[in-house]
Scaffold this motif. Structure first.
Motif, PDB file in Angstrom:
ATOM      1  N   TRP A  78       0.809  -1.209   0.000  1.00  0.00           N
ATOM      2  CA  TRP A  78       0.000   0.000   0.000  1.00  0.00           C
ATOM      3  C   TRP A  78       0.843   1.261   0.000  1.00  0.00           C
ATOM      4  CZ3 TRP A  78      -4.369   1.939  -1.311  1.00  0.00           C
ATOM      5  CH2 TRP A  78      -4.650   3.240  -0.925  1.00  0.00           C
ATOM      6  N   HIS A 147      -0.521  -8.302   0.802  1.00  0.00           N
ATOM      7  CA  HIS A 147      -0.809  -8.030   2.213  1.00  0.00           C
ATOM      8  C   HIS A 147       0.185  -8.904   2.996  1.00  0.00           C
ATOM      9  CE1 HIS A 147      -2.866  -8.338   6.116  1.00  0.00           C
ATOM     10  NE2 HIS A 147      -3.536  -7.250   5.784  1.00  0.00           N
ATOM     11  N   LEU A 149      -0.192 -10.933   5.082  1.00  0.00           N
ATOM     12  CA  LEU A 149      -0.710 -12.291   5.268  1.00  0.00           C
ATOM     13  C   LEU A 149      -0.947 -13.041   3.960  1.00  0.00           C
ATOM     14  CD1 LEU A 149      -3.196 -11.821   8.242  1.00  0.00           C
ATOM     15  CD2 LEU A 149      -1.025 -13.039   8.261  1.00  0.00           C
ATOM     16  N   MET A 153      -3.505 -10.226  -2.313  1.00  0.00           N
ATOM     17  CA  MET A 153      -4.770 -10.369  -1.585  1.00  0.00           C
ATOM     18  C   MET A 153      -5.724  -9.213  -1.841  1.00  0.00           C
ATOM     19  SD  MET A 153      -5.654 -12.949   0.107  1.00  0.00           S
ATOM     20  CE  MET A 153      -4.840 -14.506  -0.217  1.00  0.00           C
ATOM     21  N   ILE A 154      -5.174  -8.063  -2.250  1.00  0.00           N
ATOM     22  CA  ILE A 154      -6.009  -6.882  -2.462  1.00  0.00           C
ATOM     23  C   ILE A 154      -5.816  -6.439  -3.902  1.00  0.00           C
ATOM     24  CG2 ILE A 154      -6.448  -4.519  -1.710  1.00  0.00           C
ATOM     25  CD1 ILE A 154      -5.023  -5.512   0.977  1.00  0.00           C
ATOM     26  N   GLY A 155      -6.879  -6.483  -4.691  1.00  0.00           N
ATOM     27  CA  GLY A 155      -6.697  -6.155  -6.098  1.00  0.00           C
ATOM     28  C   GLY A 155      -8.016  -6.084  -6.840  1.00  0.00           C
ATOM     29  N   HIS A 320      -4.625 -19.156   3.339  1.00  0.00           N
ATOM     30  CA  HIS A 320      -5.131 -17.843   2.946  1.00  0.00           C
ATOM     31  C   HIS A 320      -5.347 -17.733   1.441  1.00  0.00           C
ATOM     32  CE1 HIS A 320      -4.889 -15.921   6.799  1.00  0.00           C
ATOM     33  NE2 HIS A 320      -3.659 -16.327   6.969  1.00  0.00           N
ATOM     34  N   LYS A 322      -6.557 -17.676  -2.381  1.00  0.00           N
ATOM     35  CA  LYS A 322      -7.841 -17.267  -2.935  1.00  0.00           C
ATOM     36  C   LYS A 322      -8.662 -18.446  -3.449  1.00  0.00           C
ATOM     37  CE  LYS A 322      -5.889 -14.135  -5.668  1.00  0.00           C
ATOM     38  NZ  LYS A 322      -4.560 -13.966  -5.051  1.00  0.00           N
TER      39      LYS A 322
ATOM     40  N   TRP B  78      -7.195   4.868   4.158  1.00  0.00           N
ATOM     41  CA  TRP B  78      -6.557   3.584   3.970  1.00  0.00           C
ATOM     42  C   TRP B  78      -6.300   2.850   5.277  1.00  0.00           C
ATOM     43  CZ3 TRP B  78      -5.881  -0.182   0.799  1.00  0.00           C
ATOM     44  CH2 TRP B  78      -4.997  -1.188   1.157  1.00  0.00           C
ATOM     45  N   ASN B  82      -7.715  -0.844   5.994  1.00  0.00           N
ATOM     46  CA  ASN B  82      -6.831  -1.975   6.269  1.00  0.00           C
ATOM     47  C   ASN B  82      -7.288  -2.798   7.463  1.00  0.00           C
ATOM     48  OD1 ASN B  82      -4.775  -3.190   4.956  1.00  0.00           O
ATOM     49  ND2 ASN B  82      -3.297  -1.550   5.335  1.00  0.00           N
ATOM     50  N   PHE B  85      -9.358  -5.429   5.905  1.00  0.00           N
ATOM     51  CA  PHE B  85      -8.557  -6.493   5.270  1.00  0.00           C
ATOM     52  C   PHE B  85      -7.903  -7.399   6.323  1.00  0.00           C
ATOM     53  CE2 PHE B  85      -8.034  -3.285   1.676  1.00  0.00           C
ATOM     54  CZ  PHE B  85      -8.987  -3.897   0.885  1.00  0.00           C
ATOM     55  N   ASP B  86      -7.363  -6.775   7.375  1.00  0.00           N
ATOM     56  CA  ASP B  86      -6.725  -7.567   8.426  1.00  0.00           C
ATOM     57  C   ASP B  86      -7.720  -8.569   9.022  1.00  0.00           C
ATOM     58  OD1 ASP B  86      -4.423  -6.150   8.024  1.00  0.00           O
ATOM     59  OD2 ASP B  86      -4.636  -4.865   9.788  1.00  0.00           O
ATOM     60  N   LEU B  89      -8.622 -11.379   6.600  1.00  0.00           N
ATOM     61  CA  LEU B  89      -7.546 -12.361   6.436  1.00  0.00           C
ATOM     62  C   LEU B  89      -7.346 -13.187   7.699  1.00  0.00           C
ATOM     63  CD1 LEU B  89      -5.161 -10.281   4.221  1.00  0.00           C
ATOM     64  CD2 LEU B  89      -5.810 -12.659   3.775  1.00  0.00           C
ATOM     65  N   ARG B  92      -9.821 -15.653   8.021  1.00  0.00           N
ATOM     66  CA  ARG B  92      -9.780 -16.531   6.844  1.00  0.00           C
ATOM     67  C   ARG B  92     -11.053 -16.492   6.010  1.00  0.00           C
ATOM     68  NH1 ARG B  92      -5.370 -21.047   8.439  1.00  0.00           N
ATOM     69  NH2 ARG B  92      -3.956 -19.398   9.046  1.00  0.00           N
ATOM     70  N   GLU B  94     -13.168 -16.169   2.761  1.00  0.00           N
ATOM     71  CA  GLU B  94     -12.873 -16.648   1.420  1.00  0.00           C
ATOM     72  C   GLU B  94     -13.507 -15.729   0.384  1.00  0.00           C
ATOM     73  OE1 GLU B  94     -14.424 -20.608   1.607  1.00  0.00           O
ATOM     74  OE2 GLU B  94     -12.959 -21.237   3.115  1.00  0.00           O
ATOM     75  N   PHE B 113     -15.711  -0.901  -0.909  1.00  0.00           N
ATOM     76  CA  PHE B 113     -14.394  -0.904  -1.566  1.00  0.00           C
ATOM     77  C   PHE B 113     -13.581  -2.122  -1.115  1.00  0.00           C
ATOM     78  CE2 PHE B 113     -10.005   1.076  -2.142  1.00  0.00           C
ATOM     79  CZ  PHE B 113      -9.997   0.838  -3.506  1.00  0.00           C
ATOM     80  N   ALA B 116     -14.919  -4.976  -3.037  1.00  0.00           N
ATOM     81  CA  ALA B 116     -14.510  -4.901  -4.450  1.00  0.00           C
ATOM     82  C   ALA B 116     -13.091  -5.404  -4.648  1.00  0.00           C
ATOM     83  CB  ALA B 116     -14.621  -3.463  -4.945  1.00  0.00           C
ATOM     84  N   THR B 117     -12.255  -5.285  -3.621  1.00  0.00           N
ATOM     85  CA  THR B 117     -10.828  -5.538  -3.813  1.00  0.00           C
ATOM     86  C   THR B 117     -10.273  -6.716  -3.011  1.00  0.00           C
ATOM     87  OG1 THR B 117     -10.313  -3.888  -2.117  1.00  0.00           O
ATOM     88  CG2 THR B 117     -10.354  -3.124  -4.406  1.00  0.00           C
ATOM     89  N   TYR B 118     -11.000  -7.213  -2.011  1.00  0.00           N
ATOM     90  CA  TYR B 118     -10.493  -8.365  -1.262  1.00  0.00           C
ATOM     91  C   TYR B 118     -10.501  -9.586  -2.176  1.00  0.00           C
ATOM     92  CZ  TYR B 118      -9.990 -11.962   2.348  1.00  0.00           C
ATOM     93  OH  TYR B 118      -9.547 -13.027   3.107  1.00  0.00           O
ATOM     94  N   GLN B 119      -9.352 -10.146  -2.383  1.00  0.00           N
ATOM     95  CA  GLN B 119      -9.210 -11.281  -3.297  1.00  0.00           C
ATOM     96  C   GLN B 119      -9.823 -10.962  -4.670  1.00  0.00           C
ATOM     97  OE1 GLN B 119      -9.896 -15.178  -1.750  1.00  0.00           O
ATOM     98  NE2 GLN B 119      -8.808 -14.779   0.148  1.00  0.00           N
TER      99      GLN B 119
END
Lengths: 360, 360
Positions: A78, A147, A149, A153-155, A320, A322, B78, B82, B85-86, B89, B92, B94, B113, B116-119
């Motif tokens: 990031w 990330h 972990l 993972m973020i995209g 973790h 995907k 951000w 995060n 995201f933390d 993850l 876990r 999916e 957001f 939209a972006t996690y995995q």
């Protein structure tokens, strides 16, 4: 120049492959939405090619801005992504400004994610300068940052409007990176193109010697495989997952050692051998085929064993991934050379035993 | 319960509006991809509704995880993203886990957001609990975080699979936030629905008194307007930009004062008056219509003047707006009540004079 198309309806785009394409700004000019671009590169590729690319565009009336990132997978985070946003905002780039990624896979993944999310999406062009990015990461619209972990993972799925693979940029590519790129080339042979695998068995040294014709052929054939898969399954609901052969193991290696310790292609090589070994254990790949795969990676100077992180750590990192579904790990496995499946048939015990057997 | 549909082909989804919907997990269960959810909320809404939502889902065999963010626009950044995201993850989650946003616009924008972006994308459901988010931000798939140089500068278009507006959650909404939501309600009347504007002139006090029927009507009519616009122009290439009436001025107020100082709806109210004043200056809106708009915002207890940041600072902040094209500011302006256009007809001088005239 060879041109392939990635067929995605109104988001279709061409891949141009050839020597010296960086000196032909018309390819880019034809795809701009407005006469403004922002170029994202890194401090290794920038000094080699940035000025040439900028000059060619400026000579055609295009306003350019540039962002030079530190080089390496360790910066695919990031903080570094934010350097792109800061530059786009301070130079007042608009939603119609085109973002150009000039560099390898890390630059392409980060610039692509920045393009996907800056003002909710700006046009994007890939100019890959490594073998790995020319044969794989620049095509297909996968963008991401890592990330701590987990890798990528973020995209977002976000397609470029154009990919320009100037094979002359490979002249300056360090040996180690060339080999890392070969890992993804071999991958296409293993998952769906036995004839290409056999061509690689016959021509690998020519490729490593950077014979222009061999490189061009390998890049074009790899891109053709990639484009076919992506056109059939853009967002990885099925077939596209096959492109991740070796990647679940490989991502664990990259995250486990710390990003940047091993190159992505090196981790994929060792990970592919693990996947092949597991395929043997399930009775889906015979020993002779396994040995052919190992031999080819060895000849490419790629690792065929993973680092000894311990199976427990591997499994923890892989959890973790995907491709985990309902808590079960789904892996790309081989059913003979040139044929692959996504499967959760392997038990944790089988996976752990495979990892132990495949680590140095 | 009223149900509207946002018609977006295979990404179409329903908006359910009604009292007590939070107690009906079947609405959510019908849209899950797997029996796992992660709920994102904040430390003000969470204590009120999180347990109820979780219990209802758990009673139906759904595994839940929760992330509680600090409350407020100042945290739409951000660092706070995060935290989501933390949590995803470490618990876990999916790619098939559904993310549920339980809260106001900030929670919805950030959770959206993250989804939209996690995995590279997970299913997403909006459960808005403020008037502003029920009438506007939860519908239409705009997700984003702020950047110090501009509001909503980093984000994605990403549609939810479902929106549930439980109007009973407005019982606990602070007065100031209720009024801020009314700003976006009035907006629909001004840009495209004169009859609704007139209904608001007749019923505003009932709305502010939280009369259930009036609230339900205003929410439904707002959502219907929004759904129509979004269905016609999902990614804001044209008509959708009209929904941003007052927002370019408003974003400058929010960024200029520091996010969270004024509520988004308050900034939109003052910004809308600026846009209306500028419309008068261009001869597109008559004085009587302007005064009707001012009067309605005043009755709603909303600011009709902006903070005195100075026109230069406003213009500087507005230059980062997403609607800037070729360096020219494109603004949503009124052509009479209930009719609007996106236009770059106003000069910088006219805009600056308008700002000076509309600041306290």
């Amino acid at each position: 120049m060879h041109t392939l198309d990635v067929a995605l309806g109104d988001r279709s785009y061409p891949i141009h492959i050839g020597r010296g394409l960086l000196d032909d700004p018309s390819l880019i000019l034809a795809r701009l939405k407005s006469p403004r671009v922002a170029i994202v590169t890194n401090d290794r590729v920038g000094p080699l090619y940035l000025e040439r690319l900028e000059r060619g565009l400026q000579a055609n009336g295009v306003r350019t801005a540039a962002v030079v990132l530190p080089d390496g997978e360790a910066y695919k985070d990031w903080q570094t992504l934010n350097l792109i946003f800061d530059a786009l905002l301070t130079s007042r780039c608009e939603r119609s400004t085109t973002l150009i990624a000039l560099g390898g896979g890390v630059v392409g993944d980060m610039a692509g994610f920045a393009a996907a999310t800056y003002q909710r999406g700006m046009p994007f062009i890939q100019v890959p300068t490594t073998l790995l990015s020319q044969v794989d990461s620049s095509v297909g619209g996968k963008t991401a940052i890592n990330h701590p972990l987990g890798k990528n993972m973020i995209g977002a799925f976000y397609q470029p409007r154009l990919v320009i693979a100037d094979t002359a940029t490979l002249d300056t590519l360090p040996e180690r990176e060339l080999k890392a790129g070969v890992a993804e080339v071999i991958k296409y042979g293993l998952i769906r193109d036995l004839a290409f695998f056999e061509w690689l068995e016959a021509n690998l040294e020519r490729l490593l010697d950077r014979d222009p014709a061999s490189l061009a052929y390998a890049i074009e054939r790899s891109c053709r495989n990639k484009a076919e898969v992506v056109a059939a399954d853009e967002t990885e609901r099925g077939e596209r997952a096959l492109l991740n052969l070796g990647h679940t193991f490989g991502h664990a290696i990259e995250a486990g050692l710390g990003y940047g310790e091993w190159l992505h292609g090196e981790a994929v090589a060792a990970g592919t051998i693990m996947a092949a070994r597991l395929s043997c254990k399930l009775g889906w790949l015979d020993e002779a085929a396994f040995e052919r795969a190992v031999a080819l990676f060895r000849r490419a100077g790629l690792p065929v064993q993973g680092p000894a992180l311990g199976a427990a750590r591997y499994l923890d990192l892989m959890a973790h991934d995907k491709k985990v579904e309902d808590g079960r790990l789904r892996l790309v496995l081989l059913k003979g050379l040139g044929s692959s499946v996504v499967s959760d048939a392997a038990t944790s015990e089988q996976i752990a035993a495979t990892i132990e057997a495949c680590c140095a």
